[in-house]
Enzyme design. Structure first.
Site, PDB file in Angstrom:
ATOM      1  N   ASP A  17       0.867  -1.179   0.000  1.00 46.99           N
ATOM      2  CA  ASP A  17       0.000   0.000   0.000  1.00 46.99           C
ATOM      3  C   ASP A  17       0.903   1.228   0.000  1.00 46.99           C
ATOM      4  O   ASP A  17       1.812   1.330   0.839  1.00 46.99           O
ATOM      5  CB  ASP A  17      -0.890   0.014   1.243  1.00 46.99           C
ATOM      6  CG  ASP A  17      -1.945  -1.087   1.204  1.00 46.99           C
ATOM      7  OD1 ASP A  17      -2.073  -1.742   0.149  1.00 46.99           O
ATOM      8  OD2 ASP A  17      -2.623  -1.295   2.223  1.00 46.99           O
TER       9      ASP A  17
ATOM     10  N   HIS B  60      -4.023   5.793   0.190  1.00 47.52           N
ATOM     11  CA  HIS B  60      -3.825   5.008  -1.024  1.00 47.52           C
ATOM     12  C   HIS B  60      -3.818   5.959  -2.209  1.00 47.52           C
ATOM     13  O   HIS B  60      -4.444   7.022  -2.172  1.00 47.52           O
ATOM     14  CB  HIS B  60      -4.953   3.980  -1.212  1.00 47.52           C
ATOM     15  CG  HIS B  60      -4.994   2.917  -0.168  1.00 47.52           C
ATOM     16  ND1 HIS B  60      -4.246   1.759  -0.250  1.00 47.52           N
ATOM     17  CD2 HIS B  60      -5.692   2.836   0.987  1.00 47.52           C
ATOM     18  CE1 HIS B  60      -4.494   1.001   0.812  1.00 47.52           C
ATOM     19  NE2 HIS B  60      -5.372   1.632   1.579  1.00 47.52           N
TER      20      HIS B  60
END
Length: 840
Positions: free
Chosen positions: A190, A425
């Site tokens: 991530d 993100h």
């Protein structure tokens, strides 16, 4: 000199070795968000990326599909960051499976991981001890085996090079560059490219990877600009407080929660009218881990460092000691009176403090729920965004001694629900920009719901459609094996004594001239971590750290019947010409001394003749000492795979020779008795002169070999085989090298550049040079022409090339010619003569 590698979409049919494929499989995180776990296999090495659990499931159902892969083959396991969907099944892998590899994560990740997993085990034991995957002792036992790695530091683990880079997202988050045999693979985990208040944004590695494994959480969605998003968040919170409600913000205990705390603390500091409303952070785990945040301030961005060390005349202070935020250890100490802001974990609202407060505040429409992170499918955080009229009472029923889902207790939902993503993100523009900046030829999308991932793949393909070098993009599902071929050029460094010898030129290797092949460098090829080095055997200790041992093998074969001449004749017939060598090994005559041996007479021959004539070498590797007076023959050779095979053949020939009729006849003696069918030749003793001095197969002339090859072709195709006498028909490749001087009576052969044909004079000189070369090889004609119906094929003897438009005829001719060449000469000399070698 590193190995060069490139992806070639056209080489799939060319790849022979299975290890030339990069194998990739998602055990979790394929077309889903949660339980991230990916496996890389290349060149016999296996790397595992992340080991999480799915937040929407419990117990074994939350694990990646570990049963689909042999974890015992994993060499290295890399954990990108501490979130449960990326790291929470690590203790299970290390204590409940056959995993025996090494585990790496950054220092900050390991520090927070310890507290995070302990809290996860504690919560699991409270809510459902039967679904617990591992115990706290399992966690602590495995924790000591985890190794740490610094950013931008490269380590080598059994030929696998690993380098972590900043990934943003959370403290300690890392993307890993993995290099195996020159193939570079970047795993982002991530990652975030957004500049926030405390984290360094994800960085693009300085080295271009061949493969990029990239998250696709938000697909083609775009994030709201940061300043606008912060303003909207504070406006939503103050609106709820103004109407007399309470604000619930479910967050992960660590990660985005710290970013939100910085935003709220700063806003409350500037707006005194809201300071009467308390802000609570309900996470005992986060309180413990604040010490970790204070420890690793130097890994954060400049904003945090300015606050910590003071800048622009401001007084230094600890940014993690909040001025308007209170840590709430438990709900028992919480006085639920009046308006407040509550940040509580877990972020998916499955259980814990955030779920209990949701059930408590859900019936009141004044209250507000703000979802600030990504919501995984199947969790309450995802379901409640559809604003259902009721929600199951999980925590309330649990406190009453039951399970909400099982008892069917429902709570009315009147609380307002808003979503404003602060999830760290990348959105589409950030993700596609990073992919383009990295420039990998292969992109594998992971960590995204099926629809989001599919839309992202389509958008990336459309974006790259007009490019010359197309990027390959994959979005594999869980347990779907993805195999990607990579074409590689293997390059070896020449070191030591061999490096002093200049390498042969490619043009000379292709010219097939006598003596050119002597330039070939031979040595020992050593591979260390996929790097190849060519060196002389005596350099192995210095350059490879290896020692060499030469094993001399000796074997004696009982020989009573065959004599030296017959042994020599038989071995020449099998292996070609043998070489006489002086016998300096006199161990058989130690009792008499070498001087006495030199004077001794055996069978009428002087001992010196015996020593030089009865010892010879076969195939330049096996020494044969004929001790027929002692009743045996000794074979000696240096032990290796090739020499051992030749020695076995020599010994087999000697054993067969001993029982042959010729040997029986040679060993027969005169006798006094008579046989009924014997004539006047009774008692005849053969003489050594009747045995040929050399086998007919020992030295075969080039003309004889050519005649035998022509005979073989005629047996196959009849009288349609015609020798080619005209040298002007020779292909250009068989003419002398035209870019260098050629020995043709001092004249130079020149060729025009850009593929122009040679002029008449130059071509005549080249043909004459080719004629002389063929004469030295003993070839009276350069090749033959074979006609089969309307098809014509030409066979050139010098390089054993076959020209024919019909592929089937060409391949058949090539096979026949190669077999004929092998059959017309013994093993020792497959050349046409004068030491040259025919290539086929």
């Amino acid at each position: 000199m590193a190995t060069k590698r490139k992806l070639d979409a056209t080489v799939e049919d060319e790849v022979i070795d299975e290890s030339d494929y990069l194998s990739f499989i998602c055990l979790g995180g394929g077309n889903e968000v949660g339980r991230s776990c990916h496996i890389l296999q290349y060149k016999g090495k296996t790397v595992m990326l992340d080991a999480g659990v799915h937040p929407a499931y419990e117990g074994l159902a939350s694990l990646p599909f570990y049963d689909e892969f042999d974890l015992g083959s994993v060499d290295v396991l890399l954990i990108s960051h501490f979130h449960v969907d990326h790291a929470a099944s690590l203790p299970y892998v290390m204590t409940k499976t056959n995993f025996r590899g090494r585990v790496f994560m950054t220092h900050a990740t390991k520090a927070i991981y310890k507290w995070l997993i302990q809290d996860s085990v504690r919560v699991s034991n409270i809510h459902d001890p039967f679904e617990t995957l591992y115990s706290e002792s399992d966690h602590l036992t495995s924790f000591d085996q985890i190794e740490t790695i610094d950013y931008h530091t490269t380590i080598n683990v059994n030929g696998i090079r690993i380098t972590p880079y900043h990934a943003g997202h959370v403290l300690g988050g890392a993307m890993f560059m993995v290099e195996i045999a020159g193939l570079k693979i970047l795993f982002t985990g991530d990652y975030s490219r957004e500049d926030d208040r405390h984290l360094v944004s994800a960085e693009a590695p300085p080295v271009k990877p061949d493969v990029l494994i990239c998250e696709s959480t938000y697909g083609t969605a775009s994030h709201m600009p940061r300043l606008e998003k912060e303003a909207r968040l504070t406006r939503m919170i103050t609106d709820i407080l103004t109407r007399g409600g309470r604000v619930l913000m479910p967050v992960f205990a660590l990660g985005r929660a710290q970013e939100l705390l910085l935003i709220l603390d700063e806003y409350w500091e500037k707006h005194k009218e809201f300071q009467s409303f308390p802000i609570y952070y309900a996470s005992n785990l986060a309180r413990k881990c604040m010490l970790v945040y204070q420890t690793y301030i130097n890994t954060m961005n400049e904003n945090i460092k300015r606050i910590m060390y003071g800048a622009d005349g401001q007084k230094p202070r600890n940014p993690w000691e909040f001025r308007h935020i209170r840590a709430l250890k438990s709900l028992e100490r919480f006085e639920d009176v009046g308006g407040c802001v509550m940040l509580a974990s877990p972020g998916m609202l499955q259980n814990g403090v955030s779920r209990e407060l949701l059930e408590r505040w859900a019936p009141d429409p004044k209250n507000g729920l703000i979802i600030t992170g990504y919501s995984v499918e199947g969790t309450m955080a995802k379901q409640i965004m559809n604003e259902p009229p009721e929600i199951p009472a999980v925590m309330s029923a649990a406190r009453a001694g039951g399970r909400g889902r099982e008892e069917g207790i429902m709570i009315p939902r009147r609380i307002t629900v808003e979503e404003l993503s602060f999830a760290a993100h990348v959105d589409y523009s950030q993700n596609s920009g990073f992919i383009e900046e990295v420039g990998a030829g292969v992109v594998i999308l992971v960590h995204g719901e099926q629809n989001n991932m599919g839309r992202l793949k389509s958008a990336l393909l459309s974006k790259n459609s007009d490019k010359k070098d197309k990027v390959k993009i994959y979005n594999p599902k869980n347990c779907e094996i993805l195999k990607i071929p990579f074409k590689s050029d293997k390059i070896a460094k020449v070191v030591g004594k061999l490096a002093a010898k200049p390498p042969p030129k490619l043009s000379s290797l292709l010219s097939q001239k006598p003596g050119d092949m002597e330039q070939i460098i031979s040595g020992v090829l050593v591979q260390n971590d996929f790097k190849l080095s060519l060196m002389a055997p005596e350099d192995l200790r210095e350059y490879a750290g290896l020692t060499t041992t030469v094993i001399t093998c000796r074997q004696r074969v009982h020989v009573a019947a065959a004599g030296t001449a017959m042994i020599r004749w038989a071995l020449e017939g099998m292996f070609g010409a043998v070489v006489d060598i002086p016998d300096l090994d006199a161990e058989d005559y130690e009792d008499e001394g070498l001087v006495a041996v030199m004077k001794k007479k055996i069978n009428g021959k002087a001992a010196d003749e015996l020593i030089t004539g009865n010892t010879f070498k076969v195939m330049d590797c096996v020494i044969i000492r004929c001790r027929t007076d002692k009743g045996y023959v000794e074979a000696e050779w240096e032990g290796n795979v090739l020499n051992d095979g030749i020695a076995d053949a020599v010994v087999a020939s000697l054993l067969m020779l001993e029982t042959s009729p010729a040997a029986v006849k040679f060993s027969s003696k005169s006798h006094s008795h008579a046989h009924a069918d014997e004539d006047e030749d009774d008692g005849y003793e053969p003489s050594l002169e009747e045995i040929p001095s050399a086998s007919a197969h020992a030295h075969i002339s080039p003309q004889t070999r050519l005649e035998r090859i022509l005979h073989s072709l005629e047996e196959q195709f009849g009288d349609c085989v015609t020798p080619i006498e005209d040298l002007t028909l020779l292909p250009p490749s068989y003419l002398p090298s035209t870019n260098t001087k050629t020995i043709t009576d001092g004249e130079d052969v020149k060729k025009e550049e850009d593929g122009d044909e040679m002029d008449t004079k130059t071509r005549e000189i080249a043909i004459e040079a080719a004629r002389k070369r063929l004469a030295k090889l003993g070839l009276t004609c350069p090749g033959v022409e074979v006609r089969v119906d309307e098809h014509v094929a030409k066979v050139w003897f010098e390089g054993l090339d076959v020209e024919c438009k019909l592929d089937s005829l060409r391949m058949r001719l090539k096979t026949l010619v190669e077999r004929a060449v092998e059959g017309v000469a013994p093993l020792v000399d497959l050349g046409w003569g004068n030491g040259s070698t025919v290539t086929y």
